[in-house]
Design an enzyme around this catalytic site. Structure first.
Site, PDB file in Angstrom:
ATOM      1  N   HIS A 144     -13.147   1.123  11.212  1.00  0.00           N
ATOM      2  CA  HIS A 144     -12.945   1.771  12.511  1.00  0.00           C
ATOM      3  C   HIS A 144     -12.882   3.299  12.339  1.00  0.00           C
ATOM      4  O   HIS A 144     -12.183   3.991  13.080  1.00  0.00           O
ATOM      5  CB  HIS A 144     -11.653   1.246  13.155  1.00  0.00           C
ATOM      6  CG  HIS A 144     -11.725   1.065  14.641  1.00  0.00           C
ATOM      7  ND1 HIS A 144     -11.913  -0.142  15.254  1.00  0.00           N
ATOM      8  CD2 HIS A 144     -11.620   1.969  15.667  1.00  0.00           C
ATOM      9  CE1 HIS A 144     -11.895   0.003  16.579  1.00  0.00           C
ATOM     10  NE2 HIS A 144     -11.733   1.284  16.855  1.00  0.00           N
ATOM     11  N   ASP A 179     -20.366   0.696   9.159  1.00  0.00           N
ATOM     12  CA  ASP A 179     -20.020   2.030   9.662  1.00  0.00           C
ATOM     13  C   ASP A 179     -18.757   2.541   8.997  1.00  0.00           C
ATOM     14  O   ASP A 179     -18.117   1.841   8.207  1.00  0.00           O
ATOM     15  CB  ASP A 179     -19.923   2.074  11.200  1.00  0.00           C
ATOM     16  CG  ASP A 179     -18.642   1.500  11.779  1.00  0.00           C
ATOM     17  OD1 ASP A 179     -17.567   1.535  11.134  1.00  0.00           O
ATOM     18  OD2 ASP A 179     -18.709   1.009  12.928  1.00  0.00           O
TER      19      ASP A 179
HETATM   20  C1  FNR Z   1     -14.221   4.341  18.219  1.00  0.00           C
HETATM   21  N1  FNR Z   1     -14.501   3.083  17.702  1.00  0.00           N
HETATM   22  C2  FNR Z   1     -14.537   1.996  18.548  1.00  0.00           C
HETATM   23  N2  FNR Z   1     -14.886   0.763  18.066  1.00  0.00           N
HETATM   24  C3  FNR Z   1     -14.991  -0.289  18.890  1.00  0.00           C
HETATM   25  O1  FNR Z   1     -15.319  -1.383  18.442  1.00  0.00           O
HETATM   26  N3  FNR Z   1     -14.734  -0.147  20.238  1.00  0.00           N
HETATM   27  C4  FNR Z   1     -14.378   1.038  20.789  1.00  0.00           C
HETATM   28  O2  FNR Z   1     -14.156   1.138  21.993  1.00  0.00           O
HETATM   29  C5  FNR Z   1     -14.254   2.156  19.915  1.00  0.00           C
HETATM   30  N4  FNR Z   1     -13.863   3.362  20.402  1.00  0.00           N
HETATM   31  C6  FNR Z   1     -13.863   4.467  19.581  1.00  0.00           C
HETATM   32  C7  FNR Z   1     -13.554   5.712  20.108  1.00  0.00           C
HETATM   33  C8  FNR Z   1     -13.647   6.841  19.310  1.00  0.00           C
HETATM   34  C9  FNR Z   1     -13.352   8.197  19.897  1.00  0.00           C
HETATM   35  C10 FNR Z   1     -14.051   6.724  17.958  1.00  0.00           C
HETATM   36  C11 FNR Z   1     -14.220   7.943  17.084  1.00  0.00           C
HETATM   37  C12 FNR Z   1     -14.315   5.493  17.425  1.00  0.00           C
HETATM   38  C13 FNR Z   1     -14.879   2.924  16.272  1.00  0.00           C
HETATM   39  C14 FNR Z   1     -16.400   3.133  16.076  1.00  0.00           C
HETATM   40  O3  FNR Z   1     -17.123   2.071  16.657  1.00  0.00           O
HETATM   41  C15 FNR Z   1     -16.788   3.200  14.598  1.00  0.00           C
HETATM   42  O4  FNR Z   1     -16.294   2.074  13.927  1.00  0.00           O
HETATM   43  C16 FNR Z   1     -16.270   4.478  13.904  1.00  0.00           C
HETATM   44  O5  FNR Z   1     -16.395   5.597  14.754  1.00  0.00           O
HETATM   45  C17 FNR Z   1     -17.070   4.723  12.631  1.00  0.00           C
HETATM   46  O6  FNR Z   1     -16.503   5.778  11.911  1.00  0.00           O
HETATM   47  P1  FNR Z   1     -17.096   7.276  11.912  1.00  0.00           P
HETATM   48  O7  FNR Z   1     -18.567   7.198  11.644  1.00  0.00           O
HETATM   49  O8  FNR Z   1     -16.782   7.850  13.247  1.00  0.00           O
HETATM   50  O9  FNR Z   1     -16.347   7.921  10.805  1.00  0.00           O
END
Ligand code: FNR
Length: 350
Positions: free
Chosen positions: A249, A280
C-alpha cells in the site's frame, strides 16, 4: 506546467504537483506514510540497491512492451493503481486519469473511494476500466457496490485486503467524498471490556471466508491486492483468484513492513509460473519497472507518480508520466538486450 519543458522527470512532476495542489492537507495526504515511514523507505531502498549488467550488441529490432492481462491487451505493463479522492488533486479527478490511461494503452483501477461516479469515470475511458473493491462491512453491501460496477461495464475487479482500517487523519473538503458508497453502517455496540481494535474497527473487515464467497459470487477476473506472504498467495490461488497484487500500500498502512520487491521474489517462487502477479509500492522509474518484471511481476501499478502528473497538468500530466516511465522501460530493455517482456520474465526463473 506546459508539456514543453526540456527534460521531463518524475521529480519535476512532484515539485509541480506540490505547487498546484490547492487543498493544503491534500499534499500531506498524498505523501503520507504509516508511522516512521520505514515501509516506504524500504520500498525505495530495495529498488535503489538493484544493479544492472548491460548486454550490448543484441538486435532488438521489432521489440515491444505489449502484454495481455485477463483477456485485455495493453501496449505496456504499466497500469494506474487505485487512489482515492482524485478530485483533491485536480478538478477533473478520476475522469482525467481514466482518459489518460486509455489514451496511453493502459487502464485505471478505479478506487471504491473515487470522488466521481463509476459511470462518469467509465464514460471517460475508451477501454473498460478496472474496479477496486473495499469490503463494505457485509456481503450485502459489498454486493451492491459490485453490481453497480458491473452495470457500468467494469472489466476486472481487485479487492484490497491490506487496509481494513481506514486511517484518514484528514477532514475532506465537503464537496469531495466517496460518491459511490452508501452511508456507512453504524458501528455495532461493543461491551466496555472489549477492544477498540478487535471488536471495534476490525468488525467491518473481511476474512478468508468472505474471499471464498466473493470468488464464488463474482463471475469476472478477480485479483486480491495487498499480499506479502507466500502462504496468503497460495491460499488466494487455491480459492481461484485470477491474480494477485503484491503491495504494501505504498507504506501507508503498517510501518516496518517487508519491502514489496523482496516479497514479490518470494511469492513468485512459491507460485511458480502459475498465476499472474501485479506489483506496486515504490516504483519511481522505468528501471524500477524492469526490476519488478525481472523479479516475477507480469505488470506494475503506478501509485503516487501518476497523481503528481494529475496535479501538475491534469489528464495530460498523467499521460506524460505514463509515457515517461514507458520510455525509460523501453530504454532499459534495449540496453539490457531484451526485446519483449517474456525475455525479462525469463530472468525471474533463474
Ligand atoms: C492509495 N492506495 C489505495 N489503494 C487501494 O487499494 N484503494 C485506495 O483507495 C487507495 N487510496 C490511496 C490513496 C493515496 C493518496 C495513495 C498514495 C495510495 C494505495 C495504492 O493503490 C498503491 O498501492 C500505492 O500508492 C503504491 O505505492 P507508491 O507507488 O505510491 O509508493
Amino acid at each position: 506546467m506546459t508539456a514543453s519543458f526540456d527534460l521531463p522527470s518524475l521529480k519535476r512532476f512532484e515539485a509541480e504537483a506540490q505547487a498546484h495542489i490547492r487543498h493544503p492537507q491534500a499534499w500531506d495526504y498524498l505523501q503520507d506514510c504509516a508511522g516512521l515511514g520505514r515501509t516506504h523507505q524500504a520500498n525505495l531502498q530495495a529498488f535503489a540497491e538493484q544493479r544492472l549488467v548491460p548486454r550490448p550488441l543484441v538486435n532488438v529490432g521489432g521489440g515491444h512492451t505489449r502484454c495481455e492481462l485477463f483477456g485485455q491487451c495493453f501496449e505496456h505493463p504499466i497500469l494506474l493503481a487505485p487512489i482515492a479522492y482524485q478530485m483533491l488533486f485536480h478538478a477533473h479527478g478520476e475522469q482525467a486519469s481514466a482518459a489518460a490511461a486509455s489514451a496511453q494503452g493502459s487502464t485505471l483501477v478505479v478506487s471504491s473511494l473515487a470522488s466521481q461516479t463509476l459511470e462518469q469515470i467509465a464514460a471517460a475511458s475508451d477501454t473498460p476500466p478496472w474496479f477496486q473493491i473495499y469490503w463494505q462491512g457485509s456481503r450485502e453491501r459489498t454486493s451492491r457496490l459490485i453490481d453497480r460496477a458491473l452495470a457500468a461495464g467494469y472489466h476486472t475487479f481487485m479487492i484490497t485486503v491490506d487496509a481494513p482500517v481506514k486511517q484518514a487523519h484528514f477532514e475532506l473538503p465537503p464537496e469531495i467524498y466517496a460518491v459511490n458508497l452508501e452511508v456507512p453502517a453504524a458501528p455495532a455496540a461493543k461491551h466496555p471490556h472489549q477492544s477498540e481494535v478487535f471488536d471495534g474497527w476490525m468488525r467491518q473487515a473481511p476474512t478468508w471466508e468472505d474471499m471464498a464467497w466473493l470468488r464464488d459470487t463474482l463471475n469476472k477476473p478477480l485479483l486480491i491486492k495487498g499480499i506479502l506472504h507466500r502462504d496468503d498467495a497460495l491460499h488466494a490461488q487455491k480459492l481461484g483468484f485470477d491474480g494477485l497484487v503484491v503491495s504494501n500500500h505504498g507504506g501507508r498502512v503498517l510501518d516496518g513492513c517487508i519491502d514489496s520487491l523482496s516479497a514479490l521474489r518470494d511469492i513468485r517462487s512459491a507460485l511458480k509460473d502459475e498465476l499472474p502477479i501485479l506489483f506496486d509500492s515504490g516504483i519511481r522509474s522505468g528501471q524500477d519497472i524492469y526490476h519488478a518484471l525481472a523479479s516475477g511481476a507480469d505488470a506494475v501499478l503506478l501509485g503516487r507518480p501518476y497523481i503528481y502528473g494529475l496535479a501538475a497538468n491534469g489528464a495530460l500530466g498523467v499521460a506524460q508520466v505514463i509515457r515517461l516511465l514507458r520510455d525509460e522501460l523501453e530504454m532499459t530493455m534495449a540496453l539490457m538486450g531484451k526485446r519483449t517482456l517474456d525475455d525479462i520474465h525469463e530472468l525471474s526463473k533463474n
